[in-house]
Design a protein around this motif. Structure first.
Motif, PDB file in Angstrom:
ATOM      1  N   VAL A 132       0.783  -1.242  -0.097  1.00 58.95           N
ATOM      2  CA  VAL A 132      -0.037   0.043   0.120  1.00 58.95           C
ATOM      3  C   VAL A 132       0.957   1.290  -0.025  1.00 58.95           C
ATOM      4  CG1 VAL A 132      -1.811   1.311   1.347  1.00 58.95           C
ATOM      5  CG2 VAL A 132      -1.970  -1.048   1.089  1.00 58.95           C
ATOM      6  N   GLU A 133       0.348   2.261  -0.822  1.00 57.63           N
ATOM      7  CA  GLU A 133       1.188   3.524  -0.951  1.00 57.63           C
ATOM      8  C   GLU A 133       0.450   4.388   0.045  1.00 57.63           C
ATOM      9  OE1 GLU A 133       4.094   3.884  -2.670  1.00 57.63           O
ATOM     10  OE2 GLU A 133       3.728   1.667  -3.456  1.00 57.63           O
ATOM     11  N   LEU A 134       1.314   4.802   1.310  1.00 56.80           N
ATOM     12  CA  LEU A 134       0.598   5.711   2.204  1.00 56.80           C
ATOM     13  C   LEU A 134       0.233   7.159   1.616  1.00 56.80           C
ATOM     14  CD1 LEU A 134       3.237   5.017   5.020  1.00 56.80           C
ATOM     15  CD2 LEU A 134       0.775   4.621   5.277  1.00 56.80           C
ATOM     16  N   ALA A 135       0.885   7.773   0.475  1.00 54.64           N
ATOM     17  CA  ALA A 135       0.590   8.882  -0.024  1.00 54.64           C
ATOM     18  C   ALA A 135      -0.583   8.875  -0.784  1.00 54.64           C
ATOM     19  CB  ALA A 135       1.762   9.345  -0.989  1.00 54.64           C
ATOM     20  N   SER A 136      -1.273   7.595  -1.078  1.00 55.51           N
ATOM     21  CA  SER A 136      -2.275   7.479  -2.157  1.00 55.51           C
ATOM     22  C   SER A 136      -3.561   7.368  -1.291  1.00 55.51           C
ATOM     23  CB  SER A 136      -2.142   6.266  -2.991  1.00 55.51           C
ATOM     24  OG  SER A 136      -0.987   6.478  -3.881  1.00 55.51           O
ATOM     25  N   LEU A 137      -3.369   6.997   0.019  1.00 56.20           N
ATOM     26  CA  LEU A 137      -4.700   6.895   0.697  1.00 56.20           C
ATOM     27  C   LEU A 137      -5.463   8.034   0.884  1.00 56.20           C
ATOM     28  CD1 LEU A 137      -3.087   4.815   3.669  1.00 56.20           C
ATOM     29  CD2 LEU A 137      -4.397   3.788   1.939  1.00 56.20           C
ATOM     30  N   PRO A 138      -6.948   7.859   0.631  1.00 55.67           N
ATOM     31  CA  PRO A 138      -7.846   8.926   0.885  1.00 55.67           C
ATOM     32  C   PRO A 138      -8.012   8.974   2.433  1.00 55.67           C
ATOM     33  CG  PRO A 138      -8.956   6.829   0.154  1.00 55.67           C
ATOM     34  CD  PRO A 138      -7.425   6.518   0.023  1.00 55.67           C
ATOM     35  N   LEU A 139      -7.904  10.144   2.790  1.00 56.49           N
ATOM     36  CA  LEU A 139      -7.935  10.370   4.362  1.00 56.49           C
ATOM     37  C   LEU A 139      -9.035  11.552   4.496  1.00 56.49           C
ATOM     38  CD1 LEU A 139      -4.259  10.676   5.205  1.00 56.49           C
ATOM     39  CD2 LEU A 139      -5.930   8.639   5.385  1.00 56.49           C
ATOM     40  N   ILE A 140      -9.632  11.576   5.555  1.00 62.54           N
ATOM     41  CA  ILE A 140     -10.634  12.567   6.169  1.00 62.54           C
ATOM     42  C   ILE A 140      -9.825  13.731   6.655  1.00 62.54           C
ATOM     43  CG2 ILE A 140     -12.558  13.278   7.613  1.00 62.54           C
ATOM     44  CD1 ILE A 140     -13.550  10.315   7.626  1.00 62.54           C
ATOM     45  N   GLY A 141      -9.917  14.965   6.218  1.00 63.62           N
ATOM     46  CA  GLY A 141      -8.915  15.965   6.371  1.00 63.62           C
ATOM     47  C   GLY A 141      -8.862  16.371   7.878  1.00 63.62           C
ATOM     48  N   SER A 142      -9.929  16.296   8.449  1.00 60.73           N
ATOM     49  CA  SER A 142      -9.963  16.905  10.034  1.00 60.73           C
ATOM     50  C   SER A 142      -9.354  15.555  10.789  1.00 60.73           C
ATOM     51  CB  SER A 142     -11.539  16.937  10.296  1.00 60.73           C
ATOM     52  OG  SER A 142     -12.384  16.041  10.075  1.00 60.73           O
ATOM     53  N   ALA A 143      -9.720  14.431  10.362  1.00 62.46           N
ATOM     54  CA  ALA A 143      -9.250  13.441  11.166  1.00 62.46           C
ATOM     55  C   ALA A 143      -7.732  13.295  11.194  1.00 62.46           C
ATOM     56  CB  ALA A 143      -9.569  11.885  10.476  1.00 62.46           C
ATOM     57  N   VAL A 144      -6.924  13.822   9.984  1.00 69.20           N
ATOM     58  CA  VAL A 144      -5.572  13.995  10.057  1.00 69.20           C
ATOM     59  C   VAL A 144      -5.069  14.923  10.801  1.00 69.20           C
ATOM     60  CG1 VAL A 144      -3.541  14.606   8.358  1.00 69.20           C
ATOM     61  CG2 VAL A 144      -5.412  13.227   7.462  1.00 69.20           C
ATOM     62  N   GLN A 145      -5.867  16.118  11.225  1.00 68.34           N
ATOM     63  CA  GLN A 145      -5.437  17.011  11.899  1.00 68.34           C
ATOM     64  C   GLN A 145      -5.420  16.365  13.372  1.00 68.34           C
ATOM     65  OE1 GLN A 145      -7.896  20.258  11.440  1.00 68.34           O
ATOM     66  NE2 GLN A 145      -7.504  20.436   9.330  1.00 68.34           N
ATOM     67  N   TRP A 146      -6.466  15.629  13.767  1.00 69.99           N
ATOM     68  CA  TRP A 146      -6.669  15.193  15.156  1.00 69.99           C
ATOM     69  C   TRP A 146      -5.698  14.109  15.285  1.00 69.99           C
ATOM     70  CZ3 TRP A 146      -8.911  17.613  18.505  1.00 69.99           C
ATOM     71  CH2 TRP A 146      -9.964  18.471  18.331  1.00 69.99           C
ATOM     72  N   ALA A 147      -5.339  13.119  14.400  1.00 65.46           N
ATOM     73  CA  ALA A 147      -4.323  12.136  14.479  1.00 65.46           C
ATOM     74  C   ALA A 147      -3.078  12.649  14.663  1.00 65.46           C
ATOM     75  CB  ALA A 147      -4.308  11.158  13.230  1.00 65.46           C
ATOM     76  N   ARG A 148      -2.693  13.793  14.070  1.00 66.26           N
ATOM     77  CA  ARG A 148      -1.390  14.604  14.223  1.00 66.26           C
ATOM     78  C   ARG A 148      -1.078  14.810  15.746  1.00 66.26           C
ATOM     79  NH1 ARG A 148       1.787  16.230   9.904  1.00 66.26           N
ATOM     80  NH2 ARG A 148       0.725  15.941   8.030  1.00 66.26           N
ATOM     81  N   GLU A 149      -2.108  15.244  16.306  1.00 62.13           N
ATOM     82  CA  GLU A 149      -2.312  15.735  17.670  1.00 62.13           C
ATOM     83  C   GLU A 149      -2.479  14.536  18.775  1.00 62.13           C
ATOM     84  OE1 GLU A 149      -5.229  18.841  18.426  1.00 62.13           O
ATOM     85  OE2 GLU A 149      -4.805  19.723  16.732  1.00 62.13           O
ATOM     86  N   GLY A 150      -2.428  13.131  18.310  1.00 58.66           N
ATOM     87  CA  GLY A 150      -2.305  12.016  19.081  1.00 58.66           C
ATOM     88  C   GLY A 150      -3.648  11.583  19.516  1.00 58.66           C
ATOM     89  N   VAL A 151      -4.647  12.212  18.695  1.00 57.41           N
ATOM     90  CA  VAL A 151      -6.076  11.456  19.079  1.00 57.41           C
ATOM     91  C   VAL A 151      -6.281  10.211  18.301  1.00 57.41           C
ATOM     92  CG1 VAL A 151      -8.421  11.939  18.907  1.00 57.41           C
ATOM     93  CG2 VAL A 151      -7.251  13.836  19.474  1.00 57.41           C
ATOM     94  N   ALA A 152      -6.601   8.974  19.051  1.00 56.89           N
ATOM     95  CA  ALA A 152      -6.805   7.922  18.690  1.00 56.89           C
ATOM     96  C   ALA A 152      -7.738   6.995  19.461  1.00 56.89           C
ATOM     97  CB  ALA A 152      -5.622   7.166  18.098  1.00 56.89           C
ATOM     98  N   THR A 153      -8.381   5.959  18.902  1.00 57.85           N
ATOM     99  CA  THR A 153      -9.245   5.055  19.602  1.00 57.85           C
ATOM    100  C   THR A 153      -8.268   3.944  20.431  1.00 57.85           C
ATOM    101  OG1 THR A 153      -9.759   3.411  17.867  1.00 57.85           O
ATOM    102  CG2 THR A 153     -11.095   5.468  18.047  1.00 57.85           C
TER     103      THR A 153
END
Length: 365
Positions: A263-284
């Motif tokens: 899998v190419e990480l750069a090709s994955l479709p991502l929810i934009g706001s989820a990326v911001q939260w994940a960068r801040e360490g938010v996870a289940t």
């Protein structure tokens, strides 16, 4: 079921005193699934029952639904899915749970024909209006799918639970299992990743209205395009990405098919706001449990940031279809997704033969 539900409602407390749904749940949506490693251990101890020749798909490859051949042109697709609340709004909870349950039928290439409701509610703590709104939400999705809720079952439990038994039909030659991928196939993902991260932000009280609307848009979008994809000759395998995350469900395709994937990480479709939260360490919590269960079968780049791994293991409630298809069929698959409203559908990787003596593995690059 109606009489049972009514008696449950009669005992509930007034609507204005009803607490938030998520306060009852230790985990929400597909994030409350049993971790994949523990689930495999449990199922390994389960006795094998009768396997008639008509059973085309059973438990052997952890597929999305069972498939039973009825005749030369029809096979029955049967599945069930239910979970605890991922949101506080009861109507939205019902919609999300129903959309998620019907996805399993579409993932097999089938078309739903009817559903049965599965309802568990703490009836002394929830008002009749709350329980009714959950059921209304589920019914609205079934109407959108063009099927009835023809019955069901309800119980009194400590945590709210809602979902469906889904029944559908598919031509026996058009069943799309998760175990039929071929080396050289490309992988197409229909929905962006990040629903679990948004749900974690919601539970922390940090998700704003726009983020909630985005979460709801993805989790209530029916994967009905799966029925059309199942008709394409170049589509070899399908599954839907749910509680085990993209990595976990792709590994199921790999193991079932006796292949590996990249899998190419750069090709994955991502929810934009989820990326911001994940960068801040938010996870289940489920994201970490997922990685603990299957991380040893994943080759992860040493320089890839932690937030990307969070999104690849993120439990997707009502996530997208993951399609393994011939490279020549990829444009038609993408067109089918996009014409059905899946604007972020993308080619994300490929299937390949296993390396010598390594078995099925998943590599991110």
């Amino acid at each position: 079921m109606a009489g049972t539900i009514r008696s449950m409602m009669d005992a509930a407390i007034p609507f204005e005193e009803s607490p938030k749904l998520t306060q009852f749940a230790h985990g929400g949506g597909c994030g409350c699934k049993i971790a994949p490693g523990l689930l495999r251990e449990i199922l390994a101890r389960a006795p094998q029952g009768l396997v008639p020749p008509e059973l085309m798909v059973g438990t052997e490859t952890a597929d999305d639904a069972a498939v039973y051949r009825l005749n030369a042109t029809q096979a029955l697709v049967a599945t069930t899915d239910f979970f605890t609340p991922i949101v506080d709004d009861p109507y939205d909870f019902g919609r999300i749970a129903a959309t998620n349950a019907l996805s399993d039928i579409y993932a097999m290439g089938g078309t739903p024909i009817l559903a049965l409701a599965l309802v568990g509610m703490p009836i002394a703590k929830l008002a009749p209006e709350v329980i009714g709104r959950v059921l209304e939400g589920g019914a609205s999705v079934c109407r959108e799918a063009g099927i009835p809720i023809a019955g069901g079952h309800s119980i009194d439990v400590l945590e709210p639970i809602y979902g469906l038994v889904g029944l559908g039909l598919v031509h026996p030659d058009r069943v799309r299992r998760n175990a039929d991928a071929q080396a050289g196939d490309v992988l197409v993902l229909g929905k962006p990743l990040g629903v679990g991260v948004l749900s974690a932000a919601l539970k922390k009280g940090q998700l704003d209205g726009a983020g909630y609307a985005e979460m709801l848009r993805h989790t209530t979008q029916l994967n009905r395009v799966g029925a059309a994809l199942g008709q394409m000759d170049g589509v070899h395998a399908m599954t839907d990405v749910t509680g085990f995350g993209l990595a976990g469900h792709l590994l199921e395709i790999c193991r079932g098919s006796g292949l590996s994937a990249q899998v190419e990480l750069a090709s994955l479709p991502l929810i934009g706001s989820a990326v911001q939260w994940a960068r801040e360490g938010v996870a289940t919590g489920a994201s970490g449990r997922n990685w603990a269960a299957y991380g040893s079968d994943v080759d992860w780049p040493a320089d890839a940031p932690e937030w990307q791994r969070t999104l690849c293991t993120d439990p997707q409630t009502s996530g997208g279809l993951l399609v393994s298809c011939a490279a020549s069929a990829a444009p038609a698959v993408l067109q089918a997704f996009q014409s059905s409203g899946f604007a972020q559908a993308a080619v994300v990787g490929r299937m390949q033969a296993c390396e010598h003596d390594r078995g099925s593995r998943l590599a991110f690059a």
